[in-house]
Structure formats: structure tokens, C-alpha cells
Design a protein around this motif. Structure first.
Motif, PDB file in Angstrom:
ATOM      1  N   PRO A 230       0.900  -1.084  -0.026  1.00  0.00           N
ATOM      2  CA  PRO A 230      -0.078   0.194   0.126  1.00  0.00           C
ATOM      3  C   PRO A 230       0.892   1.189   0.056  1.00  0.00           C
ATOM      4  N   THR A 231       0.431   2.616  -0.418  1.00  0.00           N
ATOM      5  CA  THR A 231       0.934   3.649  -0.442  1.00  0.00           C
ATOM      6  C   THR A 231       1.303   4.164   1.025  1.00  0.00           C
ATOM      7  N   ALA A 232       0.381   3.938   2.015  1.00  0.00           N
ATOM      8  CA  ALA A 232       0.477   4.333   3.226  1.00  0.00           C
ATOM      9  C   ALA A 232       1.774   3.454   4.144  1.00  0.00           C
ATOM     10  N   SER A 399      -0.273   8.133   6.501  1.00  0.00           N
ATOM     11  CA  SER A 399       0.131   8.565   5.212  1.00  0.00           C
ATOM     12  C   SER A 399       1.474   9.186   5.198  1.00  0.00           C
ATOM     13  N   PRO A 400       1.877   9.299   3.969  1.00  0.00           N
ATOM     14  CA  PRO A 400       3.343   9.989   3.850  1.00  0.00           C
ATOM     15  C   PRO A 400       3.165  11.523   4.334  1.00  0.00           C
ATOM     16  N   GLY A 401       4.206  11.897   5.037  1.00  0.00           N
ATOM     17  CA  GLY A 401       4.179  13.132   5.674  1.00  0.00           C
ATOM     18  C   GLY A 401       4.614  13.363   7.236  1.00  0.00           C
ATOM     19  N   GLU A 402       4.435  14.350   7.613  1.00  0.00           N
ATOM     20  CA  GLU A 402       4.787  14.799   9.255  1.00  0.00           C
ATOM     21  C   GLU A 402       3.682  14.128  10.245  1.00  0.00           C
ATOM     22  N   HIS A 403       4.276  13.612  11.252  1.00  0.00           N
ATOM     23  CA  HIS A 403       3.422  13.093  12.252  1.00  0.00           C
ATOM     24  C   HIS A 403       3.798  13.316  13.583  1.00  0.00           C
ATOM     25  N   VAL A 404       2.943  13.276  14.634  1.00  0.00           N
ATOM     26  CA  VAL A 404       3.266  13.599  15.931  1.00  0.00           C
ATOM     27  C   VAL A 404       2.571  12.274  16.927  1.00  0.00           C
ATOM     28  N   ILE A 405       3.331  11.734  17.557  1.00  0.00           N
ATOM     29  CA  ILE A 405       3.121  10.983  18.401  1.00  0.00           C
ATOM     30  C   ILE A 405       3.286  11.153  20.151  1.00  0.00           C
ATOM     31  N   THR A 406       2.210  10.795  20.779  1.00  0.00           N
ATOM     32  CA  THR A 406       2.064  11.395  22.171  1.00  0.00           C
ATOM     33  C   THR A 406       1.791  10.166  23.402  1.00  0.00           C
ATOM     34  N   LEU A 407       2.499  10.346  24.168  1.00  0.00           N
ATOM     35  CA  LEU A 407       2.597   9.327  25.094  1.00  0.00           C
ATOM     36  C   LEU A 407       1.897  10.312  26.352  1.00  0.00           C
ATOM     37  N   GLN A 408       0.769  10.011  27.017  1.00  0.00           N
ATOM     38  CA  GLN A 408       0.259  10.746  27.953  1.00  0.00           C
ATOM     39  C   GLN A 408       0.041   9.905  29.103  1.00  0.00           C
ATOM     40  N   GLU A 409       0.593  10.441  30.395  1.00  0.00           N
ATOM     41  CA  GLU A 409       0.522   9.646  31.411  1.00  0.00           C
ATOM     42  C   GLU A 409      -0.964  10.105  32.189  1.00  0.00           C
ATOM     43  N   GLN A 419       7.805  13.976  17.137  1.00  0.00           N
ATOM     44  CA  GLN A 419       7.650  14.195  15.827  1.00  0.00           C
ATOM     45  C   GLN A 419       8.593  13.578  14.778  1.00  0.00           C
ATOM     46  N   PHE A 420       7.876  12.670  13.749  1.00  0.00           N
ATOM     47  CA  PHE A 420       8.486  11.995  12.938  1.00  0.00           C
ATOM     48  C   PHE A 420       7.979  12.112  11.414  1.00  0.00           C
ATOM     49  N   ILE A 421       8.729  11.871  10.548  1.00  0.00           N
ATOM     50  CA  ILE A 421       8.334  11.982   8.948  1.00  0.00           C
ATOM     51  C   ILE A 421       8.210  10.486   8.317  1.00  0.00           C
ATOM     52  N   THR A 422       7.309  10.443   7.678  1.00  0.00           N
ATOM     53  CA  THR A 422       7.349   9.080   6.713  1.00  0.00           C
ATOM     54  C   THR A 422       7.092   9.482   5.308  1.00  0.00           C
ATOM     55  N   GLN A 423       7.726   8.524   4.520  1.00  0.00           N
ATOM     56  CA  GLN A 423       7.629   8.480   3.117  1.00  0.00           C
ATOM     57  C   GLN A 423       6.840   7.695   2.799  1.00  0.00           C
ATOM     58  N   VAL A 424       6.542   7.406   1.175  1.00  0.00           N
ATOM     59  CA  VAL A 424       6.034   6.411   0.684  1.00  0.00           C
ATOM     60  C   VAL A 424       6.283   4.974   0.637  1.00  0.00           C
ATOM     61  N   LYS A 425       5.538   4.055   1.218  1.00  0.00           N
ATOM     62  CA  LYS A 425       5.752   2.694   1.422  1.00  0.00           C
ATOM     63  C   LYS A 425       6.873   2.308   2.280  1.00  0.00           C
ATOM     64  N   ASP A 426       6.941   3.027   3.409  1.00  0.00           N
ATOM     65  CA  ASP A 426       7.945   2.553   4.492  1.00  0.00           C
ATOM     66  C   ASP A 426       7.376   1.831   5.561  1.00  0.00           C
ATOM     67  N   LEU A 427       8.387   1.003   6.310  1.00  0.00           N
ATOM     68  CA  LEU A 427       8.119   0.103   7.326  1.00  0.00           C
ATOM     69  C   LEU A 427       8.720   0.879   8.723  1.00  0.00           C
TER      70      LEU A 427
END
Length: 452
Positions: A230-232, A399-409, A419-427
Motif C-alpha cells: 500500500p501507499t501508506a 500517510s506520507p508526511g509529518e506526524h506526532v506521537i504522544t505518550l500521555q500519563e 515528531q517524525f516523518i514518513t515517506q511512501v511505502k515505508d515500514l
């Protein structure tokens, strides 16, 4: 004269009596980890690394090396982490050939050895160097190719994490049948909801592959490498929560170990005496030291939730390391007690050899001396200091692009963002080390589609 001889005899008993040495891990290392003081924890752990080649040095390195290597992995010091993970495997190989003939030797637990292999693969995957990532794939393939009959149930439970990871990689590359096989290998130990989620994903991708093959009957391998992925990007999040409880000294009745176990332990240590003498020298001492995990653990109640771009994510428990550690320690306890009783008996034999036939008074004095020395002896409490208590998994497609993951206590409401960035067809692999509220670290890596 009689009193003088009794005092000399009593003192000799104390000198001859040696069960297990007072070998403890400095609690300061754990406190530094929980406070997020990684550099200080590393400095204190390095004091235990071997400076000369000796049995004692290797024993210290067996618990100090994984502690240090994991700290370096969390910190992103990939070169040193790789060096210390490799050294640890060599140490485990050396210690694995030792027997009870070395009573003071540190015996690495099987779960520690297995988890060291898992975390070394994690560390290699987190290294941006493609050579290290290739080594990670080779190690992953090697472990996942081991047949179930060649490993213990406890090892299979630990390695189920690697089977799941291998399944995700094969699915990402379009090898759905092989991916399904690794999922089946992990299904006995991982959350069934997680297994079903991945099986449904494989079914959808297989259906896409079939439809693509029907519409374009080109070479199957070309189809797999293009249209089946998949593209994602696929994101795998591993949350390493808490720290396993510390090991402390406890005392148990000698009846936990049978006479046969004690005799076997004596044979393994020295066995210079006839078995009849062993029966006659059965000690009246009731308590011997042995290691046990402390019930007091401040990290086991860490409560949190994971959100990705402000959307809550489902967490699946993958591995309860504290439970595995407890099971193995309880399994070893009779052996520890048998060995310690055997060493006490050998000390008593040495006393008899020094003074000849023991009178009833001398026997009482010997038992009293052994009891005092034994009660002041600590079990070997060295262990992997910063090993997480649990590992949980979160998986999703992004989806490809910039994302933010949050761990909340959940107890304090405090948020830790990455913050991290993904490209197309990454694992993508994202490891969250959540040892305590003061110790939260995010480490990420990406496996490209052309990785094997």
C-alpha cells in the motif's frame, strides 16, 4: 584450656563457612535510570566492566554489559551499543559452559540471554547504517528459523515478538504466505486481537494481489514488488514500560531442597567424601539465602495512553518480562538452596577434617557457627538493572508526511511528544522507552521497501 579450644574451634567454623558472597548491584544505577540521568547511570555501570581477564570480571560484565548497552541504545549511541551487545554475546557464551564447580559465579538467566538477542536486533534496526540493518535482518531470520522443538516454552514466548516483527516485514515486502506462517508461530503467546488484526490485513493485501494479477498477468514477483504494497506506511510502535523489580536476598527453609539435590550439588562442586559421610553430616540449619524478586516495584503501576496525530491508538501487550523472570527464578530456587546447603556441608566436613571426630558439643558449636555465618550471607543479587517490565505493541498505517506521537500519563496528565516523518511505502519502527515519568525516550528507524 577447654574454653580456649572451643573458641578456636568456633572461630575456625566461622572462617570455613562460606555460602555465597555479598554480591549486589548498586541501587544507585537503577535510581539514575528512573530519574532519567542516563550519563550518570552509564558512568556507574562502567565501573563494573572488566578491566582484566578473569572469572570475576566476566561475571560482573554479564549483568553490566546489557545494562550499559540498553542505555546506549536508548540514547542513540549506536556504535558503542553495537560493540557492547556483541561483547555480551561472547560473555554469555563463556558463562554458559560453567558448572556448579564455581559456586560464586554469576549465572545469567535464560530469559536475560534471550532478551539480549531481541534487544540487539532492536539496536541494529535503530542504527541508520544500512550494514547494521542488514545484520539485524540476518539475525532476525536466524532466530525465526529455529524450530520450536529446539527452544524452551519460555524462549518461544520471548521470540514470538521477533516472529511478529518478521511477519510485518514479509507482509510489507509482499510475501503474504510466509508472513502468515510467522504469525501462526507467534499466535500462542501474543494477544489474539493483534494476531487477528494482522491476519485481516494479510487477507486484504492478498485479495488486492489476486485482483492485480488477474487484470495484469505479468510476472508475479514484479506484481508483488509494485502493486501489493500500500501507499501508506506501516508504523510499529514498541513501548518498553517500567523496570523489572530488583532482586533481593530472602531466606527459605532447607527442606525446600531435598537431600538428593544437596548430594548432587556436592558432587558437582567437589565430592571428595563418601556418600555415607554426607548422610552423617546433614546439617540442622533451617535457613539458607536465595535470590528473589522484591514485591515492591514502583514502576508497575505506570498508566498511559498513546495517541497518533491526536487519535487514540489501541495497545496490545506483547511480553510480560517480569512474569517470565519470576517463573525462571522460582524454577531455579531449589537449585540455589541445594547448592548453598551443600557448601555449608562442605564447610562442616572441613571442620571435621581439621579437628577429627566431632563431639556432640563440637557439632552444636559447628551448627551455631554455620547458622551465624549463613544468616549474614547475601544471595547473588546481580541482574540486568534496566530491563523493562513489559513490552506492548501498537500498529497502524500512516500517510506520507509529518506526524506526532504522544505518550500521555493518565495519573498526572503529562504529555511526551515525538515528531517524525514518513515517506511512501515505508515500514517504520518507533521504540518508546518509558521506565518512569522522568525517563521517557523515543527512538525511531525506517525499513525501506527494498530491504530484505
Amino acid at each position: 584450656m577447654w574454653c580456649k579450644r572451643a573458641i578456636i574451634f568456633f572461630s575456625t567454623c566461622l572462617l570455613l563457612c562460606s555460602c555465597t558472597p555479598k554480591l549486589k548491584v548498586s541501587p544507585n544505577i537503577k535510581s539514575c535510570v528512573l530519574n532519567g540521568e542516563i550519563e550518570k547511570a552509564k558512568a556507574r555501570t562502567k565501573r563494573h566492566l572488566p578491566k582484566v581477564a578473569s572469572h570475576k570480571a566476566r561475571d560482573e560484565a554479564a549483568w553490566a554489559l546489557p545494562t550499559l548497552a540498553l542505555l546506549e541504545t536508548v540514547q542513540g549511541d549506536h556504535a558503542l551499543a553495537d560493540k557492547h551487545w556483541r561483547q555480551l554475546q561472547d560473555h554469555y557464551t563463556l558463562l554458559g559452559v560453567k558448572t556448579l564447580k564455581f559456586p560464586s559465579t554469576y549465572y545469567p538467566y535464560q530469559y536475560e540471554s534471550d532478551l539480549a538477542k531481541v534487544y540487539r536486533i532492536f539496536a541494529l534496526q535503530l542504527n541508520p547504517d544500512h550494514h547494521c540493518q542488514d545484520r539485524a535482518q540476518n539475525s532476525l531470520k536466524e532466530i525465526c528459523s529455529i524450530t520450536p522443538t529446539q527452544t524452551s516454552a519460555r524462549s518461544r514466548k520471548i521470540f514470538s515478538l521477533l516472529h511478529y516483527m518478521r511477519s510485518c516485514q514479509l507482509s510489507h515486502q509482499g510475501h503474504y504466505q510466509a508472513a502468515k506462517q510467522h504469525l501462526f508461530e507467534a499466535s500462542d503467546h501474543l494477544d489474539i486481537a493483534l494476531i487477528n488484526l494482522e491476519l485481516n490485513h494479510l487477507a486484504r493485501q492478498s485479495l488486492k494481489l489476486e485482483k492485480s494479477s488477474e487484470s495484469d498477468p505479468s510476472d508475479l514477483e514484479i506484481t508483488k514488488s509494485t502493486s501489493s504494497i500500500p501507499t501508506a506506511s506501516k508504523l510499529l510502535i514498541f513501548i518498553h514500560q517500567g523496570i523489572i523489580p530488583p532482586i533481593t536476598t530472602h531466606y527459605s527453609p532447607s527442606t525446600v531442597a531435598t537431600k538428593q539435590e544437596v548430594k548432587q550439588a556436592i558432587d558437582d562442586i567437589l565430592a571428595p567424601y563418601k556418600q555415607a559421610e554426607v548422610d552423617n553430616l546433614w546439617s540442622s540449619i533451617r535457613f539458607v539465602p536465595h535470590p528473589q524478586f522484591s514485591n515492591k516495584n514502583n514502576t508497575q503501576h505506570l498508566q498511559y495512553k498513546i495517541t497518533l496525530d491526536e487519535r487514540a491508538q489501541q495497545l496490545y501487550e506483547a511480553l510480560d518480562i517480569s512474569e517470565i523472570a519470576l517463573d525462571e527464578l522460582e524454577e531455579r530456587t531449589p537449585g540455589y538452596i541445594a547448592r548453598n546447603i551443600a557448601q555449608l556441608q562442605l564447610s562442616k566436613m572441613g571442620t571435621k577434617k581439621r579437628f577429627g571426630q566431632l563431639s556432640e558439643l563440637h557439632t552444636m558449636l559447628a551448627d551455631t557457627a554455620l547458622f551465624i555465618a549463613n544468616s549474614r550471607t547475601h544471595a547473588d543479587c546481580r541482574h540486568w538493572v534496566n530491563l523493562p517490565e513489559k513490552i506492548s505493541i501498537c500498529t497502524c498505517e500512516v500517510s506520507p508526511g509529518e506526524h506526532v506521537i504522544t505518550l500521555q500519563e493518565l495519573t498526572t496528565g503529562k504529555q511526551h511528544k515525538h515528531q517524525f516523518i514518513t515517506q511512501v511505502k515505508d515500514l517504520c519502527f518507533l521504540h518508546v522507552f518509558f521506565s518512569s515519568p522522568a525517563m521517557v525516550r523515543f527512538v525511531e528507524s525506517t525499513l525501506q521497501t527494498n530491504s530484505s
